[in-house]
Design a protein around this motif. Structure first.
Motif, PDB file in Angstrom:
ATOM      1  N   GLU B 103       0.835  -1.205   0.000  1.00 36.48           N
ATOM      2  CA  GLU B 103       0.000   0.000   0.000  1.00 36.48           C
ATOM      3  C   GLU B 103       0.871   1.258   0.000  1.00 36.48           C
ATOM      4  O   GLU B 103       0.519   2.267  -0.599  1.00 36.48           O
ATOM      5  CB  GLU B 103      -0.944   0.001   1.205  1.00 36.48           C
ATOM      6  N   CYS B 104       1.995   1.162   0.675  1.00 31.46           N
ATOM      7  CA  CYS B 104       2.895   2.325   0.719  1.00 31.46           C
ATOM      8  C   CYS B 104       3.443   2.624  -0.683  1.00 31.46           C
ATOM      9  O   CYS B 104       3.640   3.789  -1.029  1.00 31.46           O
ATOM     10  CB  CYS B 104       4.031   2.090   1.701  1.00 31.46           C
ATOM     11  N   LEU B 105       3.680   1.557  -1.458  1.00 35.30           N
ATOM     12  CA  LEU B 105       4.160   1.787  -2.828  1.00 35.30           C
ATOM     13  C   LEU B 105       3.135   2.589  -3.634  1.00 35.30           C
ATOM     14  O   LEU B 105       3.488   3.374  -4.515  1.00 35.30           O
ATOM     15  CB  LEU B 105       4.447   0.456  -3.529  1.00 35.30           C
ATOM     16  N   TYR B 106       1.869   2.377  -3.323  1.00 40.37           N
ATOM     17  CA  TYR B 106       0.809   3.100  -4.032  1.00 40.37           C
ATOM     18  C   TYR B 106       0.917   4.605  -3.786  1.00 40.37           C
ATOM     19  O   TYR B 106       0.414   5.407  -4.569  1.00 40.37           O
ATOM     20  CB  TYR B 106      -0.561   2.575  -3.580  1.00 40.37           C
ATOM     21  N   GLY B 179      -8.752   4.273  -6.950  1.00 41.20           N
ATOM     22  CA  GLY B 179      -7.740   3.286  -7.337  1.00 41.20           C
ATOM     23  C   GLY B 179      -7.281   2.469  -6.142  1.00 41.20           C
ATOM     24  O   GLY B 179      -7.105   1.255  -6.231  1.00 41.20           O
ATOM     25  N   TYR B 180      -7.118   3.150  -5.025  1.00 42.88           N
ATOM     26  CA  TYR B 180      -6.692   2.449  -3.801  1.00 42.88           C
ATOM     27  C   TYR B 180      -7.724   1.387  -3.413  1.00 42.88           C
ATOM     28  O   TYR B 180      -7.384   0.230  -3.134  1.00 42.88           O
ATOM     29  CB  TYR B 180      -6.506   3.456  -2.653  1.00 42.88           C
ATOM     30  N   ARG B 181      -8.997   1.804  -3.403  1.00 35.96           N
ATOM     31  CA  ARG B 181     -10.053   0.872  -2.988  1.00 35.96           C
ATOM     32  C   ARG B 181     -10.166  -0.312  -3.955  1.00 35.96           C
ATOM     33  O   ARG B 181     -10.470  -1.429  -3.548  1.00 35.96           O
ATOM     34  CB  ARG B 181     -11.388   1.610  -2.853  1.00 35.96           C
ATOM     35  N   LEU B 182      -9.924  -0.021  -5.233  1.00 34.27           N
ATOM     36  CA  LEU B 182      -9.958  -1.080  -6.231  1.00 34.27           C
ATOM     37  C   LEU B 182      -8.888  -2.133  -5.929  1.00 34.27           C
ATOM     38  O   LEU B 182      -9.110  -3.341  -6.048  1.00 34.27           O
ATOM     39  CB  LEU B 182      -9.718  -0.472  -7.615  1.00 34.27           C
TER      40      LEU B 182
END
Lengths: 503, 188
Positions: B103-106, B179-182
């Motif tokens: 998630e941090c990479l996002y 995008g995160y939730r996806l």
């Protein structure tokens, strides 16, 4: 407006609603007998300040709590009162004229405080927008209602106090910021008016925000959002008043404002009014004009926000803009002679940290983040207007409080307690502790945590990245000295952990 | 030896900008420890500004310098992107205090990074024109303005301004969260 919300119900929701109606009838008939019998006994009773509740069993899974005194005592002249619940956004609990702020102008909120009471110790156990908003509606902690962060959808797994009020004859309106994740807005066919928006993650926009009125998207009628939603509220009241006086139902309006949330934009007539205000008397010394970046370890991000001092000034301007429309509501209530029979509440969904502890925003379990502004006027309930209450109140208490004021039994699944006894008597004992809980919310940099806050201590355990916090709030109200590794801390820790696990 | 010298010349402007950014970052953050506000505030204002300028406009200096030294386009892009990449990486590391690694990479895709990429496009176009201008002054027969750098400036500026005009970046932030939730749901 008097027609119910036009949003079509799904196949399953009809059954649920129907079941609730049956439950409502059952509760009403059962409770009528029960309350009448109690009325005979306790018409002149003094409220028991320590344990005012009795659990009443009305059959399988239908337990409710009913206060052991006459419902009429908490209603205005025996009538169900009108309810106006106004919610601000990220409103720091001291950023109000009545809280002693040096320059912000909030005459509307100040007026509610003058005619009512200020709760000085009010908290959100989960200081994040969506969980807090779900808590107001359900009277439950986030782990129960399920909206754990701003990405977790509202499931409607718990019944809102608005639905209970509707089932008990109230005309109900939800107007303003819903801001809970999910596919658009939820179905709430019990509402007589549902005005909200899904624009920008449900945050809306200060200007020309497209609205969704009873399921239909419509353009904004007024440019500024507080004026827009206040107009809907006023029209709702006007439509209620247009009905026959004897038969018109009491109303409940849930009016949720955007001001207090970035990016801060005030209408032209208010924008710039605090340009000359000395913000250094409010913000901590470590704050500088670039400071937002410093708090987030990133000056670039700070620069994108502009001067931190100006951000704070603009934040205050949005709150003043909201207050201007609170004044409009109060004036209307006065003009229509409704003030004596209307409870008006102002609260914030979360607190707000402006630089304290090197933090900006909400989320953190520091006092500035979890504390809420909470002001209430109810002329027939509050014997000492213009005063303050020191008992701890929570956002989970709002739903049960409003249900009790409306004479509706408090469902057992609500975690909160009615604050009516505290409204009526400043000496009533308040709660001694409450749970703090937070689930990490990307991209904000606060780990998940769970904690307990008592009148003296705050203990918080983090999921990762941080040592637990233990603060003695009486000796160290600024939360500067972590006692976790100290002898004193180790002595008190087992009791606090045990209390925390009991929730 | 020749290759090592070339590498040193390539990375020298990056190291200069990095040192300026690091020092200004340390002084900016350190200034809060000074209780005297008459000293803290000017120091914070000065070194906060320098830090900002280093992140924001360091790539322009790096790209221009390496253009004048006639490094390839790929190497110029690589070195000009180094400081913004380090800046983003710093935030990715910070967010690991709360979120899992993936998630941090996002975080790299957040709107501030997108804005930074737009700015880089502008700066690379400007750096090319500036570099050519400097080379021409040294006597090289070179055309200062051409379609490539002008397009880079235009595309970067339109994207940068467009994101701002489109809800002051809030709408892009909404897409970012979609995008995160996806990818990760609610994350919990």
């Amino acid at each position: 407006m008097t027609s119910k919300s036009k949003i079509p119900a799904k196949a399953g929701s009809y059954n649920r609603r129907d079941a609730l109606k049956i439950l409502g009838v059952a509760l009403a008939s059962g409770l009528t007998t029960l309350v009448l019998s109690k009325l005979k006994k306790s018409q002149d009773d003094v409220i028991n300040p320590v344990s005012p509740y009795q659990r009443i069993s009305l059959g399988q899974n239908t337990q409710v709590y009913q206060r052991d005194f006459a419902t009429k005592q908490i209603q205005s002249n025996g009538k169900s009162p009108n309810i106006i619940f106004i919610l601000g956004d990220n409103h720091h609990f001291q950023t109000m004229g009545c809280a002693g702020h040096p320059f912000i102008q909030t005459p509307g909120i100040d007026q509610i405080a003058k005619e009512g009471i200020i709760f000085e110790n009010t908290f959100s156990p989960t200081p994040l927008c969506s969980p807090s908003r779900a808590t107001f509606l359900t009277g439950a902690y986030a782990h129960k209602h399920g909206v754990k962060n701003n990405h977790t959808p509202w499931t409607g797994q718990m019944t809102t106090f608005l639905e209970y009020l509707s089932l008990n004859g109230y005309a109900t309106a939800f107007i303003g910021k819903w801001h809970m994740p999910g596919e658009g807005l939820p179905e709430m066919p019990f509402l007589d008016l549902f005005v909200s928006y899904t624009y920008r993650e449900g945050q809306g926009a200060y200007f020309n925000c497209p609205m969704i009125v009873d399921g239909e998207e419509v353009p904004s009628r007024k440019p500024y959002i507080t004026e827009e939603i206040t107009d809907y509220a006023i029209e709702f009241i006007q439509a209620n008043l247009a009905q026959d006086k004897e038969s018109r139902p009491p109303f409940c309006i849930y009016l949720a404002h955007r001001p207090g949330h970035p990016p801060y934009q005030a209408p032209d007539e208010i924008s710039g009014m605090y340009d000359d205000a000395d913000v250094t008397q409010v913000l901590p010394d470590l704050v500088d004009p670039w400071w937002y970046g410093k708090a987030n370890r990133n000056v670039f991000q700070g620069i994108m926000m502009g001067s931190y001092y100006n951000q704070y000034r603009k934040y205050c301007e949005t709150l003043t803009a909201m207050d201007r429309d609170i004044v409009r509501i109060l004036e209307m209530l006065d003009q229509e002679g409704l003030r004596e029979n209307t409870i008006v509440i102002y609260m914030g969904d979360n607190g707000m940290q402006w630089g304290t502890h090197d933090c900006h925003g909400i989320r953190e379990p520091y006092e500035e983040s979890i504390r809420l502004p909470f002001i209430v006027s109810a002329p027939w309930l509050i014997p000492d207007p213009g005063t303050r209450r020191g008992q701890a109140a929570l956002n989970i208490d709002i739903a049960p409080t409003l249900l009790e004021i409306a004479g509706v039994p408090i469902p057992r699944d609500m975690d909160g307690e009615s604050l009516v006894p505290i409204f009526m008597n400043p000496d009533v004992e308040g709660r001694d502790s409450f749970l703090l809980e937070f689930w990490r919310y990307f991209p904000e940099n606060t780990p998940s945590y769970k904690g307990i806050r008592t009148q003296q201590y705050k203990y918080v355990e983090f999921e990762r990245g941080r040592k637990p916090w233990l603060f003695d709030l009486q000796e160290d109200p600024g939360e500067q000295a972590n006692l976790y590794d100290t002898t004193e801390g180790k002595k008190i820790l087992p009791e606090l952990k045990s209390m925390m696990e009991s929730y | 030896m020749k290759n090592r010298g070339s590498q040193q010349r390539l990375w020298k402007p990056v190291i200069i900008v990095f040192i300026i950014a690091l020092l200004s970052y340390m002084i900016y953050y350190g200034s809060r420890r000074i209780e005297n506000q008459d000293i803290h505030q000017p120091l914070a204002a000065l070194f906060g500004t320098i830090y900002f300028l280093a992140i924001f406009f360091g790539p322009l200096y790096i790209f221009t310098t390496n253009y004048v030294q006639e490094f390839s386009l790929g190497k110029r892009i690589l070195t000009a992107s180094a400081i913004p990449f380090l800046w983003m990486t710093k935030d990715v590391i910070v967010s690991m205090g709360s979120h899992p690694f993936l998630e941090c990479l996002y975080w790299y895709l957040n709107p501030l990074s997108v804005w930074m990429v737009c700015l880089l496009a502008i700066e690379m176009g400007l750096g090319t024109i500036l570099g050519r201008f400097l080379l021409k002054r040294r006597g090289q027969p070179i055309k200062v303005v051409s379609v490539g750098p002008v397009l880079s400036i235009l595309i970067g500026a339109i994207a940068f301004g467009g994101i701002y005009a489109w809800g002051q970046g809030e709408n892009l932030f909404s897409l970012y969260l979609d995008g995160y939730r996806l990818l990760f749901g609610s994350g919990i």
